[in-house]
Design an enzyme around this catalytic site. Structure first.
Site, PDB file in Angstrom:
ATOM      1  N   ASN A  14       0.866  -1.186   0.000  1.00  0.00           N
ATOM      2  CA  ASN A  14       0.000   0.000   0.000  1.00  0.00           C
ATOM      3  C   ASN A  14       0.900   1.232   0.000  1.00  0.00           C
ATOM      4  O   ASN A  14       2.090   1.131   0.323  1.00  0.00           O
ATOM      5  CB  ASN A  14      -0.983  -0.044   1.184  1.00  0.00           C
ATOM      6  CG  ASN A  14      -0.302   0.147   2.532  1.00  0.00           C
ATOM      7  OD1 ASN A  14       0.502   1.065   2.717  1.00  0.00           O
ATOM      8  ND2 ASN A  14      -0.604  -0.730   3.478  1.00  0.00           N
ATOM      9  N   HIS A 160      -8.422   0.380   2.436  1.00  0.00           N
ATOM     10  CA  HIS A 160      -9.369  -0.438   3.207  1.00  0.00           C
ATOM     11  C   HIS A 160     -10.476   0.488   3.687  1.00  0.00           C
ATOM     12  O   HIS A 160     -10.207   1.643   4.052  1.00  0.00           O
ATOM     13  CB  HIS A 160      -8.694  -1.016   4.461  1.00  0.00           C
ATOM     14  CG  HIS A 160      -7.972  -2.311   4.267  1.00  0.00           C
ATOM     15  ND1 HIS A 160      -6.790  -2.600   4.906  1.00  0.00           N
ATOM     16  CD2 HIS A 160      -8.259  -3.403   3.516  1.00  0.00           C
ATOM     17  CE1 HIS A 160      -6.384  -3.815   4.562  1.00  0.00           C
ATOM     18  NE2 HIS A 160      -7.258  -4.322   3.714  1.00  0.00           N
ATOM     19  N   ASP A 162     -11.864   0.659   6.473  1.00  0.00           N
ATOM     20  CA  ASP A 162     -11.675   1.187   7.835  1.00  0.00           C
ATOM     21  C   ASP A 162     -10.598   2.273   7.918  1.00  0.00           C
ATOM     22  O   ASP A 162     -10.372   2.830   8.979  1.00  0.00           O
ATOM     23  CB  ASP A 162     -11.399   0.051   8.838  1.00  0.00           C
ATOM     24  CG  ASP A 162     -10.047  -0.619   8.636  1.00  0.00           C
ATOM     25  OD1 ASP A 162      -9.305  -0.233   7.707  1.00  0.00           O
ATOM     26  OD2 ASP A 162      -9.726  -1.550   9.406  1.00  0.00           O
ATOM     27  N   CYS A 256      -7.273  -0.937  12.761  1.00  0.00           N
ATOM     28  CA  CYS A 256      -6.643  -2.065  12.057  1.00  0.00           C
ATOM     29  C   CYS A 256      -6.022  -3.057  13.029  1.00  0.00           C
ATOM     30  O   CYS A 256      -5.869  -4.230  12.722  1.00  0.00           O
ATOM     31  CB  CYS A 256      -5.510  -1.591  11.149  1.00  0.00           C
ATOM     32  SG  CYS A 256      -5.980  -0.380   9.958  1.00  0.00           S
ATOM     33  N   LEU A 627     -18.042  24.197 -33.293  1.00  0.00           N
ATOM     34  CA  LEU A 627     -19.477  24.186 -33.037  1.00  0.00           C
ATOM     35  C   LEU A 627     -20.225  23.365 -34.083  1.00  0.00           C
ATOM     36  O   LEU A 627     -20.996  22.466 -33.771  1.00  0.00           O
ATOM     37  CB  LEU A 627     -19.968  25.633 -33.035  1.00  0.00           C
ATOM     38  CG  LEU A 627     -21.407  25.840 -32.618  1.00  0.00           C
ATOM     39  CD1 LEU A 627     -21.572  25.471 -31.158  1.00  0.00           C
ATOM     40  CD2 LEU A 627     -21.792  27.298 -32.830  1.00  0.00           C
ATOM     41  N   VAL A 670      -6.424  25.359 -42.046  1.00  0.00           N
ATOM     42  CA  VAL A 670      -7.441  24.910 -43.002  1.00  0.00           C
ATOM     43  C   VAL A 670      -7.213  25.511 -44.401  1.00  0.00           C
ATOM     44  O   VAL A 670      -7.482  24.860 -45.413  1.00  0.00           O
ATOM     45  CB  VAL A 670      -8.874  25.170 -42.478  1.00  0.00           C
ATOM     46  CG1 VAL A 670      -9.190  26.646 -42.445  1.00  0.00           C
ATOM     47  CG2 VAL A 670      -9.901  24.405 -43.282  1.00  0.00           C
TER      48      VAL A 670
HETATM   49  N1  ARG Z   1       0.203  -3.389   5.796  1.00  0.00           N
HETATM   50  C1  ARG Z   1      -1.114  -3.805   5.963  1.00  0.00           C
HETATM   51  C2  ARG Z   1      -1.764  -4.005   4.602  1.00  0.00           C
HETATM   52  O1  ARG Z   1      -1.509  -3.266   3.706  1.00  0.00           O
HETATM   53  C3  ARG Z   1      -1.919  -2.823   6.766  1.00  0.00           C
HETATM   54  C4  ARG Z   1      -3.296  -3.284   7.063  1.00  0.00           C
HETATM   55  C5  ARG Z   1      -4.119  -2.269   7.747  1.00  0.00           C
HETATM   56  N2  ARG Z   1      -5.350  -2.853   8.139  1.00  0.00           N
HETATM   57  C6  ARG Z   1      -6.527  -2.273   8.012  1.00  0.00           C
HETATM   58  N3  ARG Z   1      -7.571  -2.904   8.457  1.00  0.00           N
HETATM   59  N4  ARG Z   1      -6.702  -1.154   7.361  1.00  0.00           N
HETATM   60  O2  ARG Z   1      -2.500  -4.916   4.397  1.00  0.00           O
END
Ligand code: ARG
Length: 694
Positions: A14, A160, A162, A256, A627, A670
């Protein structure tokens, strides 16, 4: 929770992990984790899962799975780096008495990291787009017997659910709206009233403020701005900050690092998911022409997901391929959006699923039913009484009206719809015919298409040769060439060349606006175009008044034709049109001076005139008028050769979404283009004459 005994940033899966490999301090991580553990223990019972060597991200137990009552859905990690955690989490869940469900192989889902229950247990918010697949959501609904609301994640940093979304007690929601697509934001707004939505700013989101643990009225998080803390406090919560910077380096924080295994079960509520799936068939040069990529992009860009069920690759250069693709969308309306675009690409339903199109009556004149199918330039067929009927008057941006006897169908503009009409709605029983584009055809197109930017002079010459040849063919076979042109033709000195084309019978209709006629006649009558002397290329004193004098003259005689008949206008484009009986249509606009008596200021009538003159065209030459070129493009069905000449590449590229062999774009002046074209036509003529003499 899982202690960080083996925690480290060992790989990058990530954006937070980038540049952080082995950059976190184990000691500090242990210290931060223990503090978090301590805070949470004040409010809840914490069970621990044994850390394992070789799976450093196992601290992020939110990703173990999703638990409701005594049922658990085990995660299926997207990245192989984390798949090693699965057996350990499975073992823990089983040992703790949960019934563990496992998703089919290759269907990723990353547990409570991507699935968050409403704190009252009313429904489950489930994310997709990066780690979890939309197709996993119906399994969640089924196994956990809960309503699933799918949210699409759009920002890589918030991969994610969350990381950017946190339901709180009493129906509150802490979230970062830009992490979601428009559809998802609407869904959130429908379910969570405005006074309960706590939208966080980017800086807080980047500090993982949404990655909070909410237990009763406490909200535990890494860090928040004073403003955010105030807002959360006003909603009746107590914010506890505990630094988790070492875990941010791996892209995780408070939430997490935990998995809640005591989610509220609401026995009176049951499974439901608005997710829909359909299968489509694609045929043609799927790889060669990039059709398969385009189709799959359409699905993903609109917020859906796909699974290629089978792919039959044509082995020879000329053989076509076919594919069957299962398309999934979070809702019926997204599915319709996706399907209508796939239909435009030529997608078909599998034979056993072909059914009649759906019709709805027009209940208000000039207004279509909401769900009406919007047409494209491609030949379209619709299924009525088990028969494919070809749609007449094909054009884009229209509705399809079916005749009372259900035998014919035609494209109708919204304004032309009558209350007796029936219009096709939805996406059932509609197909478009796309000629399979072969590699060869595409190559010639790429060769002649200059939209991409600079076109070398030699390339312009080559395109001109090709166009001259086709113009000659069409003229000799009694075909139809329509020219749409803007005043730049005159300003760049192309007037005499266009006049020449008309005189020589290469043009069967001319489309433009007030300006091209005014400046053409200004040049014929006064030698200037917009006050610029066309011989010497300099502004003439007082020349800016010239065009009004011209308009006045034509108004005195009543029309362009009368001005010619009276012998006042004796050269130029419009003189040639009148003399050679080439019909023209001048569409008015807000900026028109005058206007000329010939300019049609009723735009609906002007559009009708254009459409009438375009009908049956073999080629349309669009000369430097964005146009009018776009207007003409909108009315013209696929299959008509279009040549668009403009100095601005953006105008020319507009045409390229037609993507077909039949459009050629030339980025050039043109006036220059027309002079090259005339030279080339003259060359062809002398070649013909030579051949005849021999
Ligand atoms: N390094 C982990 C990943 O990329 C971090 C996970 C974080 N977890 C979360 N529920 N957002 O999977």
């Amino acid at each position: 929770m899982c202690a960080p005994d083996h925690y480290d940033v060992d790989y990058v899966i990530n954006p937070w992990m980038e540049g952080n490999i082995h950059k976190s301090s184990r000691d500090r991580a242990v210290d931060q984790w223990q503090k978090l553990h301590h805070v949470i223990k004040d409010h809840a019972i914490v069970d621990l899962v044994k850390p394992q060597i070789g799976v450093p991200d196992m601290v992020f137990t939110a990703n173990a799975g999703l638990v409701l009552g005594d049922v658990a859905v085990l995660s299926r990690f997207f990245h192989k780096e984390r798949q090693g955690e699965e057996p350990f989490f499975k073992q823990w869940l089983e040992e703790n008495g949960f019934t563990v469900h496992e998703l089919p192989p290759e269907l990723p889902f990353e547990g409570a990291g991507d699935a968050l229950f409403d704190r009252e247990g009313r429904w489950l918010w489930a994310g997709y787009g990066f780690r979890s697949e939309l197709d996993s959501h119906p399994y969640l609904a089924k196994w956990l017997d809960v309503e699933v609301l799918s949210l699409r994640l759009m920002d890589e940093r918030f991969y994610h659910l969350d990381t950017c979304f946190c339901p709180l007690q009493n129906g509150y929601l802490l979230y970062y709206p830009p992490a979601f697509d428009a559809y998802s934001n609407r869904l959130i707004e429908m379910r969570v009233p405005a006074e309960k939505r706590i939208a966080v700013a980017e800086a807080d989101a980047a500090n993982f403020a949404c990655n909070s643990v909410n237990i009763d009225d406490v909200v535990i998080m890494n860090k928040a701005s004073d403003d955010l803390k105030n807002r959360i406090t006003e909603a009746g919560f107590r914010v506890i900050e505990t630094p988790l910077t070492e875990f941010l380096k791996a892209g995780g924080a408070a939430k997490c690092l935990t998995l809640r295994v005591t989610e509220p079960v609401r026995v009176e509520l049951h499974a439901s998911a608005t997710i829909e799936s359909r299968t489509i068939r694609l045929e043609g040069h799927l790889l060669d022409s990039g059709l398969i990529n385009r189709a799959l992009d359409v699905v993903v860009e609109a917020g859906g997901s796909f699974q290629v069920l089978n792919f039959n690759l044509g082995v020879q250069r000329q053989s076509t391929s076919s594919a069957e693709v299962k398309v999934t969308a979070p809702s019926h309306s997204v599915m319709e959006t996706i399907m209508s675009q796939l239909i435009d690409l030529g997608a078909l339903p599998p034979p056993q699923e072909v059914c009649d199109c759906l019709l709805e009556p027009v209940s208000q004149q000039g207004v279509a039913p909401d769900d009406f199918y919007v047409t494209t330039i491609y030949p379209t067929q619709v299924r009525i009484n088990n028969e494919w009927v070809t749609v007449d008057k094909q054009r884009m941006d229209a509705a399809i009206a079916v005749s009372a006897d259900s035998k014919t169908a035609e494209c109708k503009l919204l304004r032309d719809l009558q209350t007796s009409d029936r219009v096709i709605v939805g996406v059932e029983g509609i197909r478009t015919i796309r000629k399979p584009e072969s590699r060869e055809q595409r190559n010639t197109q790429e060769f002649s298409f200059m939209g991409a930017g600079v076109s070398s002079e030699r390339r312009v010459e080559l395109v001109v040769e090709q166009i001259a040849w086709e113009l000659r063919q069409i003229r000799d076979q009694g075909g139809r060439v329509v020219v749409s042109a803007g005043p730049v033709v005159i300003h760049t000195g192309g007037g005499e060349h266009l006049a020449h084309l008309i005189r020589e019978g290469y043009v069967q209709a001319l489309l433009g606006g007030n300006a091209i006629a005014v400046h053409d006649m200004e040049q014929s009558l006064m030698g200037t175009s917009l006050g610029v002397d066309m011989q010497r290329g300099v502004s003439v004193r007082g020349g800016h008044r010239h065009h009004l004098k011209v308009i006045n003259t034509v108004r005195r005689y009543g029309s362009i034709a009368k001005t010619v008949e009276e012998g006042v206008l004796d050269k130029g484009i419009f003189y040639e049109c009148v003399r050679n009986h080439v019909p023209f249509s001048l569409a008015g606009s807000i900026r028109d001076d005058g206007p000329l008596p010939d300019t049609q200021m009723d735009l609906i009538k002007a559009q009708e005139d254009y459409a009438r003159l375009i009908a049956g065209a073999d080629m349309i030459l669009m000369l430097s008028s964005m146009l009018h070129s776009i207007g003409v493009g909108n009315m013209t069905p696929a299959g008509v050769k279009m040549v668009c000449v403009d100095i601005n590449p953006a105008v020319v590229t507009k045409l390229s979404d037609r993507g077909s062999v039949e459009s050629v774009g030339v980025v050039t002046d043109v006036g220059l283009f027309l002079s090259l074209l005339i030279q080339q036509l003259n060359k062809l003529t002398s070649a013909y004459q030579m051949a005849q003499r021999l």
